[in-house]
Write an enzyme that holds these catalytic residues in place. Structure first.
Site, PDB file in Angstrom:
ATOM      1  N   CYS A 205      -8.630 -30.093  -4.787  1.00  0.00           N
ATOM      2  CA  CYS A 205      -7.722 -29.101  -4.775  1.00  0.00           C
ATOM      3  C   CYS A 205      -6.941 -28.736  -5.953  1.00  0.00           C
ATOM      4  O   CYS A 205      -6.792 -27.342  -6.151  1.00  0.00           O
ATOM      5  CB  CYS A 205      -6.712 -29.269  -3.328  1.00  0.00           C
ATOM      6  SG  CYS A 205      -7.480 -29.721  -1.982  1.00  0.00           S
TER       7      CYS A 205
ATOM      8  N   ASP B 190      -7.560  -3.781   6.066  1.00  0.00           N
ATOM      9  CA  ASP B 190      -7.255  -3.592   7.502  1.00  0.00           C
ATOM     10  C   ASP B 190      -6.682  -4.824   8.302  1.00  0.00           C
ATOM     11  O   ASP B 190      -6.511  -4.946   9.253  1.00  0.00           O
ATOM     12  CB  ASP B 190      -8.551  -2.844   8.387  1.00  0.00           C
ATOM     13  CG  ASP B 190      -9.778  -4.040   8.280  1.00  0.00           C
ATOM     14  OD1 ASP B 190      -9.596  -5.125   7.263  1.00  0.00           O
ATOM     15  OD2 ASP B 190     -10.727  -3.874   8.793  1.00  0.00           O
TER      16      ASP B 190
END
Length: 213
Positions: A47, A129
Site C-alpha cells: 500500500c 453523476d
C-alpha cells in the site's frame, strides 16, 4: 462484492474525518470524476508503494479532472504519520502532506459499507453523476497497475461522452469501436473520419472501427 457497490450504484454520501478535515463525499467530489483507493491498514508495504505512485501521478489525475481520495482502517493521526513514510519512499521531504486526503475509518464502518475487508484493496472510479463506473479488487500481495488505472479512466471518459467503445489493449489515440446500437447511417454522420467494418465469416457487420473522436 460482499456488502459493496455494484457498477451503476450511486456512491453513499458519507461523512468522514480525513487528513484534510471533515468531508461529505459528494461535496468533496463536486462536479469532478473521483477515484477512491481502499487499503486494509496503514504502514503496509504494498500500500505504501501504491500511494507513493498515486502521489507522483497526481498531475495526471488532475489533468483528467479526477479527485483522488484514499481510505484505510486507521486514525487520521496514523495516516499523517504514514504520509511521512510515503513521501520519504518517493524521495521527497517527509512531510504529512499528500496531494489527496486519506479517510479515517478506524471503526471499519465505511469499509463494510463499501465492500472492503481485511487483506483486500479496492479501486473505485466514480463519474460526475456520483455513480460507480469501475471497480477493481486486488489481493494483499499484488500491487495496483497505475498505467492500467489511467488507461481505463481515459476509456471511461471517452466512452461517457462519445458513442464508442474501446477494444482490447486500447490506449488513448488508438482507433475505437462504434457501439452496436448506432445504425450505419448514423455512424456516417457521427464519425466523419470514416467507419471501417471488418468482414467476418458470419457476415455480421458488428466490428466497426473509427479513429478516436
Amino acid at each position: 462484492m460482499p456488502g459493496g457497490l455494484l457498477l451503476g450504484d450511486e456512491a453513499p454520501n458519507f461523512e468522514a474525518d480525513t487528513t484534510i478535515g471533515h468531508i461529505r463525499f459528494h461535496d468533496f467530489l463536486g462536479d469532478s470524476w473521483g477515484i477512491l483507493f481502499s487499503h486494509p491498514r496503514d504502514f503496509t508495504p504494498v500500500c505504501t508503494t501504491e500511494l507513493g505512485c498515486a502521489a507522483k501521478l497526481a498531475p495526471e489525475f488532475a489533468k483528467r479532472n479526477i479527485k483522488m481520495i484514499a481510505l484505510s482502517i486507521d486514525s487520521v493521526q496514523d495516516h499523517l504519520s504514514w504520509s511521512k513514510d510515503i513521501n520519504a519512499y518517493n524521495g521527497e521531504e517527509d512531510t504529512e502532506k499528500l496531494p489527496f486526503p486519506i479517510i479515517d475509518d478506524h471503526k471499519r464502518d465505511l469499509a463494510v459499507k463499501l465492500g472492503m475487508w481485511h487483506a483486500a484493496r479496492v479501486v473505485f472510479i466514480f463519474g460526475p453523476d456520483k455513480k460507480l463506473k469501475l471497480s477493481i479488487l486486488y489481493p494483499e500481495t499484488t500491487g495496483r497497475n497505475f498505467d492500467e488505472i489511467l488507461r481505463v479512466i481515459d476509456s471511461l471518459q471517452l466512452t461517457a461522452y462519445k458513442k464508442v467503445a474501446t477494444p482490447v489493449d486500447w490506449k488513448c489515440g488508438d482507433g475505437v469501436m462504434v457501439v452496436s446500437t448506432i445504425s450505419e447511417e448514423e455512424a456516417r454522420k457521427l464519425f466523419p473520419k470514416g467507419v471501417f467494418t471488418k468482414e467476418l465469416p458470419s457476415g455480421k457487420k458488428y466490428l466497426r472501427y473509427t479513429p478516436q473522436p
